[in-house]
Design a protein around this motif. Structure first.
Motif, mmCIF file in Angstrom:
data_model
loop_
_atom_site.group_PDB
_atom_site.id
_atom_site.type_symbol
_atom_site.label_atom_id
_atom_site.label_comp_id
_atom_site.label_asym_id
_atom_site.label_seq_id
_atom_site.Cartn_x
_atom_site.Cartn_y
_atom_site.Cartn_z
ATOM 1 N N PHE A 273 0.842 -1.179 0.089
ATOM 2 C CA PHE A 273 0.016 0.041 0.083
ATOM 3 C C PHE A 273 0.627 1.392 -0.149
ATOM 4 O O PHE A 273 0.446 2.227 -0.350
ATOM 5 C CB PHE A 273 -0.967 0.146 1.200
ATOM 6 C CG PHE A 273 -1.520 -1.126 1.354
ATOM 7 C CD1 PHE A 273 -2.199 -2.008 0.318
ATOM 8 C CD2 PHE A 273 -1.774 -1.693 2.563
ATOM 9 C CE1 PHE A 273 -2.938 -3.176 0.557
ATOM 10 C CE2 PHE A 273 -2.343 -3.017 2.818
ATOM 11 C CZ PHE A 273 -3.015 -3.709 1.654
ATOM 12 N N GLY A 274 1.927 1.055 0.483
ATOM 13 C CA GLY A 274 2.952 2.377 0.310
ATOM 14 C C GLY A 274 3.572 2.789 -1.057
ATOM 15 O O GLY A 274 4.059 3.753 -1.357
ATOM 16 N N VAL A 275 3.978 1.533 -1.804
ATOM 17 C CA VAL A 275 4.714 1.600 -2.930
ATOM 18 C C VAL A 275 3.891 2.037 -4.202
ATOM 19 O O VAL A 275 4.318 2.865 -4.827
ATOM 20 C CB VAL A 275 5.545 0.393 -3.211
ATOM 21 C CG1 VAL A 275 6.182 0.444 -4.540
ATOM 22 C CG2 VAL A 275 6.833 0.243 -2.045
ATOM 23 N N PRO A 276 2.509 1.371 -4.160
ATOM 24 C CA PRO A 276 1.757 1.737 -5.515
ATOM 25 C C PRO A 276 1.463 3.243 -5.936
ATOM 26 O O PRO A 276 1.813 3.546 -7.036
ATOM 27 C CB PRO A 276 0.504 0.976 -5.284
ATOM 28 C CG PRO A 276 0.936 -0.218 -4.491
ATOM 29 C CD PRO A 276 1.892 0.317 -3.453
ATOM 30 N N PRO A 277 1.258 4.225 -4.711
ATOM 31 C CA PRO A 277 1.145 5.629 -5.295
ATOM 32 C C PRO A 277 2.379 6.074 -5.822
ATOM 33 O O PRO A 277 2.294 6.905 -6.843
ATOM 34 C CB PRO A 277 0.905 6.303 -3.932
ATOM 35 C CG PRO A 277 0.155 5.064 -3.000
ATOM 36 C CD PRO A 277 1.079 4.018 -3.369
ATOM 37 N N LEU A 278 3.664 5.692 -5.408
ATOM 38 C CA LEU A 278 4.851 6.085 -6.253
ATOM 39 C C LEU A 278 4.981 5.434 -7.638
ATOM 40 O O LEU A 278 5.351 6.170 -8.530
ATOM 41 C CB LEU A 278 6.039 5.512 -5.449
ATOM 42 C CG LEU A 278 6.493 6.413 -4.096
ATOM 43 C CD1 LEU A 278 7.641 5.559 -3.352
ATOM 44 C CD2 LEU A 278 7.286 7.607 -4.855
ATOM 45 N N LEU A 279 4.496 4.189 -7.813
ATOM 46 C CA LEU A 279 4.558 3.759 -9.133
ATOM 47 C C LEU A 279 3.347 4.165 -10.059
ATOM 48 O O LEU A 279 3.641 4.659 -11.246
ATOM 49 C CB LEU A 279 4.112 2.362 -9.116
ATOM 50 C CG LEU A 279 5.295 1.278 -8.446
ATOM 51 C CD1 LEU A 279 4.832 -0.129 -8.029
ATOM 52 C CD2 LEU A 279 6.418 1.122 -9.501
ATOM 53 N N GLU B 24 11.886 11.373 -11.526
ATOM 54 C CA GLU B 24 12.879 11.598 -10.463
ATOM 55 C C GLU B 24 12.569 11.027 -9.125
ATOM 56 O O GLU B 24 13.497 10.571 -8.436
ATOM 57 C CB GLU B 24 12.959 13.275 -10.391
ATOM 58 C CG GLU B 24 14.246 13.542 -9.453
ATOM 59 C CD GLU B 24 13.883 13.774 -8.041
ATOM 60 O OE1 GLU B 24 14.503 13.638 -7.234
ATOM 61 O OE2 GLU B 24 12.654 13.886 -7.939
ATOM 62 N N LEU B 25 11.306 11.453 -8.569
ATOM 63 C CA LEU B 25 10.724 10.585 -7.343
ATOM 64 C C LEU B 25 11.075 9.158 -7.282
ATOM 65 O O LEU B 25 11.661 8.499 -6.501
ATOM 66 C CB LEU B 25 9.638 11.108 -7.069
ATOM 67 C CG LEU B 25 9.023 10.511 -5.471
ATOM 68 C CD1 LEU B 25 9.920 11.635 -4.801
ATOM 69 C CD2 LEU B 25 7.434 11.129 -5.411
ATOM 70 N N GLN B 26 10.672 8.432 -8.466
ATOM 71 C CA GLN B 26 10.876 6.879 -8.478
ATOM 72 C C GLN B 26 12.339 6.599 -8.421
ATOM 73 O O GLN B 26 12.833 5.647 -7.952
ATOM 74 C CB GLN B 26 9.975 6.458 -9.772
ATOM 75 C CG GLN B 26 8.768 6.524 -9.878
ATOM 76 C CD GLN B 26 7.898 6.121 -11.043
ATOM 77 O OE1 GLN B 26 8.546 5.624 -11.956
ATOM 78 N NE2 GLN B 26 6.631 6.257 -10.983
ATOM 79 N N ASN C 170 9.604 15.827 -2.948
ATOM 80 C CA ASN C 170 8.966 14.325 -2.505
ATOM 81 C C ASN C 170 7.587 14.371 -2.516
ATOM 82 O O ASN C 170 7.057 13.375 -2.167
ATOM 83 C CB ASN C 170 9.387 14.438 -0.746
ATOM 84 C CG ASN C 170 10.958 13.862 -0.623
ATOM 85 O OD1 ASN C 170 11.544 14.044 -1.707
ATOM 86 N ND2 ASN C 170 10.952 12.884 0.527
ATOM 87 N N LEU C 171 6.994 15.488 -3.174
ATOM 88 C CA LEU C 171 5.703 15.342 -3.554
ATOM 89 C C LEU C 171 5.144 14.234 -4.494
ATOM 90 O O LEU C 171 5.933 14.071 -5.415
ATOM 91 C CB LEU C 171 5.145 16.665 -4.054
ATOM 92 C CG LEU C 171 3.501 16.738 -4.641
ATOM 93 C CD1 LEU C 171 2.603 16.938 -3.274
ATOM 94 C CD2 LEU C 171 3.457 18.167 -5.558
ATOM 95 N N ILE C 172 4.284 13.521 -4.276
ATOM 96 C CA ILE C 172 3.732 12.527 -5.083
ATOM 97 C C ILE C 172 2.719 12.898 -6.111
ATOM 98 O O ILE C 172 1.751 13.560 -5.707
ATOM 99 C CB ILE C 172 3.455 11.064 -4.493
ATOM 100 C CG1 ILE C 172 4.381 10.455 -3.722
ATOM 101 C CG2 ILE C 172 2.662 10.379 -5.535
ATOM 102 C CD1 ILE C 172 3.829 9.337 -2.673
ATOM 103 N N GLY C 173 3.025 13.189 -7.400
ATOM 104 C CA GLY C 173 2.129 13.728 -8.256
ATOM 105 C C GLY C 173 1.928 15.016 -8.058
ATOM 106 O O GLY C 173 2.785 15.820 -8.042
ATOM 107 N N GLN C 174 0.602 15.759 -8.151
ATOM 108 C CA GLN C 174 0.350 17.116 -7.978
ATOM 109 C C GLN C 174 -0.204 17.475 -6.628
ATOM 110 O O GLN C 174 -0.969 16.424 -5.919
ATOM 111 C CB GLN C 174 -0.621 17.290 -9.176
ATOM 112 C CG GLN C 174 -0.158 17.375 -10.366
ATOM 113 C CD GLN C 174 -1.226 17.375 -11.522
ATOM 114 O OE1 GLN C 174 -2.445 17.752 -11.038
ATOM 115 N NE2 GLN C 174 -0.654 17.563 -12.863
ATOM 116 N N GLU C 175 -0.107 18.472 -5.901
ATOM 117 C CA GLU C 175 -0.831 19.026 -4.827
ATOM 118 C C GLU C 175 -2.191 19.121 -5.163
ATOM 119 O O GLU C 175 -2.835 19.444 -6.208
ATOM 120 C CB GLU C 175 -0.120 20.471 -4.447
ATOM 121 C CG GLU C 175 1.160 20.580 -3.661
ATOM 122 C CD GLU C 175 1.317 21.844 -3.211
ATOM 123 O OE1 GLU C 175 0.582 22.703 -3.194
ATOM 124 O OE2 GLU C 175 2.525 22.014 -2.643
#
Length: 441
Positions: free
Chosen positions: A127-133, A139-141, A258-263
């Motif tokens: 559940f922690g990794v999928p949002p990153l993927l 760059e974050l990945q 470190n933001l995932i996607g967009q604010e």
């Protein structure tokens, strides 16, 4: 091969025909069971009593690439091949992996009857990794995925707060930008965070702007030994090995990168992530119900009372039958879900199955409650004892709240399910309606 105890295995493992399972799935089930039995399930009760799974177990699973199966399907093939991962246990190529393979894995990881030991290993990856993927920048990945996918570092999903559980929109943890706009300064608390105590990082829900869902974002926040972060384990009624954690954040400074996607898109990302979490809980809870009921069934074939074995009592058979009907119906529904997930695109599944997944997860908790309670009652005094013959029933019954509350509390999910069904129905009805002023049918 001896015949399984009734209710102890899903029908496809009892020799009954099924349209869902291919030779690839069956090969995977055998290899998965052998590995999980050897490295986890045979020790699960011992570790649950000690309230800790030894660290070397996580390393063993990581080295065998046996944390990766907890991810959503399909797997991130390009990333995995780049990291040298081409198959899982030598029996399934990563590009062949589908949601049925994942369901088999979730089922086998709960086969001891306890959810805690398995959850201690997989919750962060699942559940922690999928949002990153799904939503993280390249760059974050690049910074986080290599270590996380290979299990060299651990992560968790950090959403719930003392005042915001199922009401995700009520999150109060704030992330304010520094004057130069290069960092977030995070303040707040997170509670009931599974795996948090061991995690180097977290995928954390924070408030980057005003109130309500539009103000939420997801950020990768370092945890272990990071300035401003304080963590302690929480003692909960069940799943004692899963590392439930209370996290305090005081002026925690992290890069804006470190933001995932967009604010402001955090709520959407969280809701998408919930579908996998809820289906995984439904699968694991159904296996727990199976373990509890089959243990009671076996006990009733042996235990004598009033001059005959319990199974000869009509009231006992009646109780087993009612619980068994619920169990097998729930499993059939779960199998249907995972099959549909292999045929639908992720975007379609989120819309068409989102509400139903919430309902399936809620129903799985209800079925587990019924089967676990049935087992405790049929074990009698043994089922009320934390050791001995009835330990399996007593411990599974302790896990019931962990199925009915996390991932969205039961009542909230049942309401969500119907609201989503109404929304989909109205949308489709509008599409089918004749345009105003048109003579077309």
């Amino acid at each position: 091969m001896p015949r399984p105890i009734p209710f102890s295995e899903p029908p496809y493992l009892c020799g009954l025909p099924s349209p869902y399972y291919t030779p690839s799935h069956l090969r995977w089930q055998k290899a998965c069971r052998a590995f999980v039995n050897e490295n986890l399930n045979q020790y699960a009760f011992e570790w649950e009593r000690e309230e800790i799974v030894p660290p070397h177990v996580f390393q063993k699973f990581a080295e065998a690439n046996m944390l990766i199966p907890s991810l959503t399907a399909p797997l991130p093939v390009q990333w995995l091949k780049r990291l040298g991962v081409h198959n899982i246990l030598g029996v399934v190529k990563v590009e062949e992996w589908d949601y049925i393979h994942m369901a088999i894995y979730s089922d086998e990881m709960s086969r001891s009857g306890l959810v805690g030991p398995g959850a201690s290993l997989t919750t962060g990856m699942a559940f922690g990794v999928p949002p990153l993927l799904k939503f993280g920048s390249q760059e974050l990945q690049e910074r986080f995925l290599p270590e996380l996918l290979l299990g060299k570092k651990r992560t968790c999903i950090a959403i719930t707060e003392p005042g915001a559980g199922s009401d995700v929109a009520g999150i109060e943890t704030t992330a304010e930008k520094t004057e130069d706009g290069k960092h977030y300064v995070i303040n707040g608390t997170k509670k009931w965070i599974t795996n948090g105590i061991w995690s180097h990082y977290s995928t954390m829900a924070v408030r980057t702007s005003g109130s309500g869902p539009a103000g939420l974002s997801l950020v990768v926040v370092p945890l272990l030994d990071y300035p401003g972060v304080s963590m302690r384990r929480l003692k909960v009624s069940g799943s004692l090995t899963s590392g439930t954690t209370f996290i305090e954040l005081s002026d925690v400074k992290v890069p804006v990168s470190n933001l995932i996607g967009q604010e402001g898109q955090g709520m959407r990302y969280i809701m998408t992530n919930f579908n996998h979490e809820r289906l995984t809980i439904a699968i694991g809870s159904t296996r727990q119900a199976r373990v509890a009921l089959s243990a009671a069934f076996e006990y009733c074939l042996q235990r004598e009372a009033f001059g005959k074995v319990l199974m000869e009592q009509a009231v006992v058979r009646h109780r087993l039958a009612k619980a068994g009907a619920l169990l097998e119906s729930q499993w059939a529904w779960v199998e249907q879900f995972v099959y549909q997930m292999t045929k639908l695109k992720k975007e379609e599944a989120d819309v068409e199955l989102g509400g139903l997944t919430a309902m399936a997860k809620a129903q799985a908790g209800i079925v587990l409650d019924e089967c676990a309670r049935c087992a405790v009652l049929l074990f009698g005094g043994n089922g009320f004892t934390a050791t001995g013959k009835g330990e399996i029933a007593e411990k599974i019954y302790r896990d019931v709240p962990g199925a009915r509350i996390p991932g969205g509390s039961e009542d909230v999910l049942l309401d969500l399910a119907v609201r989503q069904l109404v929304k989909n129905y109205k949308k489709q009805t509008r599409i089918m309606e004749r345009p105003n002023g048109s003579s077309k049918l």
